[in-house]
Design an enzyme around this catalytic site. Structure first.
Site, PDB file in Angstrom:
ATOM      1  N   ASP A 169       0.846  -1.206   0.000  1.00 41.77           N
ATOM      2  CA  ASP A 169       0.000   0.000   0.000  1.00 41.77           C
ATOM      3  C   ASP A 169       0.875   1.248   0.000  1.00 41.77           C
ATOM      4  O   ASP A 169       1.721   1.408   0.878  1.00 41.77           O
ATOM      5  CB  ASP A 169      -0.902  -0.002   1.247  1.00 41.77           C
ATOM      6  CG  ASP A 169      -1.978  -1.078   1.148  1.00 41.77           C
ATOM      7  OD1 ASP A 169      -2.576  -1.228   0.067  1.00 41.77           O
ATOM      8  OD2 ASP A 169      -2.204  -1.783   2.144  1.00 41.77           O
TER       9      ASP A 169
ATOM     10  N   ASP B  98       4.801   1.177  -7.914  1.00 42.11           N
ATOM     11  CA  ASP B  98       4.599   2.129  -9.013  1.00 42.11           C
ATOM     12  C   ASP B  98       4.496   3.554  -8.460  1.00 42.11           C
ATOM     13  O   ASP B  98       3.994   4.434  -9.141  1.00 42.11           O
ATOM     14  CB  ASP B  98       3.351   1.761  -9.849  1.00 42.11           C
ATOM     15  CG  ASP B  98       2.067   1.758  -9.032  1.00 42.11           C
ATOM     16  OD1 ASP B  98       2.143   1.735  -7.788  1.00 42.11           O
ATOM     17  OD2 ASP B  98       0.982   1.779  -9.642  1.00 42.11           O
TER      18      ASP B  98
ATOM     19  N   ARG C 257      -2.484  -7.660 -10.079  1.00 36.15           N
ATOM     20  CA  ARG C 257      -3.736  -6.945 -10.312  1.00 36.15           C
ATOM     21  C   ARG C 257      -3.592  -5.445 -10.018  1.00 36.15           C
ATOM     22  O   ARG C 257      -4.019  -4.589 -10.789  1.00 36.15           O
ATOM     23  CB  ARG C 257      -4.802  -7.547  -9.398  1.00 36.15           C
ATOM     24  CG  ARG C 257      -6.171  -7.036  -9.663  1.00 36.15           C
ATOM     25  CD  ARG C 257      -7.093  -7.667  -8.647  1.00 36.15           C
ATOM     26  NE  ARG C 257      -8.356  -7.003  -8.620  1.00 36.15           N
ATOM     27  CZ  ARG C 257      -9.448  -7.436  -9.225  1.00 36.15           C
ATOM     28  NH1 ARG C 257      -9.411  -8.551  -9.922  1.00 36.15           N
ATOM     29  NH2 ARG C 257     -10.561  -6.772  -9.149  1.00 36.15           N
ATOM     30  N   PHE C 258      -2.946  -5.132  -8.913  1.00 34.53           N
ATOM     31  CA  PHE C 258      -2.754  -3.730  -8.536  1.00 34.53           C
ATOM     32  C   PHE C 258      -1.859  -3.032  -9.561  1.00 34.53           C
ATOM     33  O   PHE C 258      -2.103  -1.892  -9.964  1.00 34.53           O
ATOM     34  CB  PHE C 258      -2.112  -3.679  -7.138  1.00 34.53           C
ATOM     35  CG  PHE C 258      -2.068  -2.299  -6.554  1.00 34.53           C
ATOM     36  CD1 PHE C 258      -3.164  -1.788  -5.866  1.00 34.53           C
ATOM     37  CD2 PHE C 258      -0.935  -1.515  -6.662  1.00 34.53           C
ATOM     38  CE1 PHE C 258      -3.123  -0.512  -5.315  1.00 34.53           C
ATOM     39  CE2 PHE C 258      -0.885  -0.244  -6.112  1.00 34.53           C
ATOM     40  CZ  PHE C 258      -1.983   0.254  -5.442  1.00 34.53           C
TER      41      PHE C 258
HETATM   42  C1  SAM Z   1      -1.910  -2.440  -2.850  1.00 35.83           C
HETATM   43  S1  SAM Z   1      -2.318  -4.068  -2.407  1.00 35.83           S
HETATM   44  C2  SAM Z   1      -1.331  -5.058  -3.530  1.00 35.83           C
HETATM   45  C3  SAM Z   1      -1.841  -6.461  -3.645  1.00 35.83           C
HETATM   46  C4  SAM Z   1      -1.084  -7.359  -4.634  1.00 35.83           C
HETATM   47  N1  SAM Z   1       0.292  -7.582  -4.193  1.00 35.83           N
HETATM   48  C5  SAM Z   1      -1.111  -6.778  -6.015  1.00 35.83           C
HETATM   49  O1  SAM Z   1      -0.066  -6.263  -6.460  1.00 35.83           O
HETATM   50  O2  SAM Z   1      -2.161  -6.841  -6.659  1.00 35.83           O
HETATM   51  C6  SAM Z   1      -1.457  -4.255  -0.860  1.00 35.83           C
HETATM   52  C7  SAM Z   1      -1.878  -5.476  -0.065  1.00 35.83           C
HETATM   53  O3  SAM Z   1      -1.119  -5.535   1.146  1.00 35.83           O
HETATM   54  C8  SAM Z   1      -1.966  -5.965   2.196  1.00 35.83           C
HETATM   55  N2  SAM Z   1      -1.383  -5.549   3.481  1.00 35.83           N
HETATM   56  C9  SAM Z   1      -1.295  -4.300   3.957  1.00 35.83           C
HETATM   57  N3  SAM Z   1      -0.714  -4.272   5.168  1.00 35.83           N
HETATM   58  C10 SAM Z   1      -0.426  -5.578   5.468  1.00 35.83           C
HETATM   59  C11 SAM Z   1       0.174  -6.218   6.591  1.00 35.83           C
HETATM   60  N4  SAM Z   1       0.581  -5.518   7.650  1.00 35.83           N
HETATM   61  N5  SAM Z   1       0.315  -7.550   6.569  1.00 35.83           N
HETATM   62  C12 SAM Z   1      -0.124  -8.265   5.491  1.00 35.83           C
HETATM   63  N6  SAM Z   1      -0.685  -7.722   4.397  1.00 35.83           N
HETATM   64  C13 SAM Z   1      -0.843  -6.389   4.382  1.00 35.83           C
HETATM   65  C14 SAM Z   1      -3.304  -5.316   1.852  1.00 35.83           C
HETATM   66  O4  SAM Z   1      -4.401  -5.956   2.493  1.00 35.83           O
HETATM   67  C15 SAM Z   1      -3.354  -5.463   0.349  1.00 35.83           C
HETATM   68  O5  SAM Z   1      -3.959  -6.679  -0.048  1.00 35.83           O
END
Ligand code: SAM
Length: 210
Positions: A115, A151, A190-191
């Site tokens: 994130d 990105d 996907r992101f």
């Molecule tokens: C922006 S999304 C990217 C998801 C995937 N990697 C993609 O590129 O499509 C970031 C992911 O990190 C997870 N996330 C955020 N903080 C986290 C944490 N402390 N432990 C595990 N997952 C976490 C969120 O729930 C989310 O699914």
């Protein structure tokens, strides 16, 4: 969560799901073999996770996220594709690394599009920061890799700053390249696809634990 995601969790969780708690994980027991284990932090919908697991059955993937619908999506993919080398971990990656994983036990860590928290006042929420990286890297074996992608240019800069100053890491790759030429055949996530559609430039960073 959709009914099919809920059903995938009900069916798949007993064999493939792990809740974050404070017990040390016996990775050979969890996977039923002693293949190398890679942790993917924040797998989202698990699309890229399943693709990577399918092309590399000799590597075990421990995929952790806090986002419940994603567990159903990844467990559905695991069932559809008959993937035996994936385990889905529900909870905070910081706690997983701190309490459940032994020092030197991992062959790799993947963190694709964490994130970005774009607002300056939220930067402290970003996962790639000095304290968590020191903890995560301590769980890597010597020669194991840490692969990140983002990105967001200023997050890429923050990643470089944090990782370059971690004494046990050596930089192996830092570039924005065509998906087909990426390190370790990382599939488009996907992101990432959403970012590319907006014209974002993606950076991949790979470091090796000395
Ligand atoms: C922006 S999304 C990217 C998801 C995937 N990697 C993609 O590129 O499509 C970031 C992911 O990190 C997870 N996330 C955020 N903080 C986290 C944490 N402390 N432990 C595990 N997952 C976490 C969120 O729930 C989310 O699914």
């Amino acid at each position: 969560m959709t009914p099919s995601q809920a059903a995938a969790i009900e069916r798949g969780w007993p064999a493939y799901g792990i809740h974050v708690d404070t017990r040390a994980l016996d990775l050979a027991r969890v996977f039923g073999n002693d293949h190398p284990v890679v942790v993917e932090i924040g797998f989202g919908t698990g699309e890229a996770t399943a693709a990577m697991a399918a092309v590399d059955p000799a590597t075990n993937l421990l995929a952790v996220d806090v986002h419940t619908p994603g567990f159903g999506q990844l467990l559905a993919r695991v069932a559809e594709q008959g993937l035996d080398n994936v385990r889905v971990v529900s909870g905070d990656a910081v706690e997983l690394f701190r309490d459940m994983l032994a020092p030197g036990s991992l062959a790799g860590i993947r963190m694709y599009f964490p994130d970005p928290w774009p607002k300056a006042r939220h930067h402290k929420r970003r996962l790639v920061r000095t304290d968590f990286v020191a903890l995560a890297v301590s769980r890597l074996a010597s020669g194991a890799t840490l692969h990140l992608a983002t990105d967001w240019p200023d997050y890429a800069d923050q990643m470089r700053q944090v990782l370059d100053s971690e004494p046990s890491l050596v930089k192996a790759f830092d570039a924005s390249v065509d998906p087909a030429d990426r390190p370790a055949r990382r599939p488009v996530t996907r992101f990432e696809r959403a970012g590319l559609a907006k014209g974002h430039r993606v950076v991949d960073l790979v470091y090796v634990r000395a």
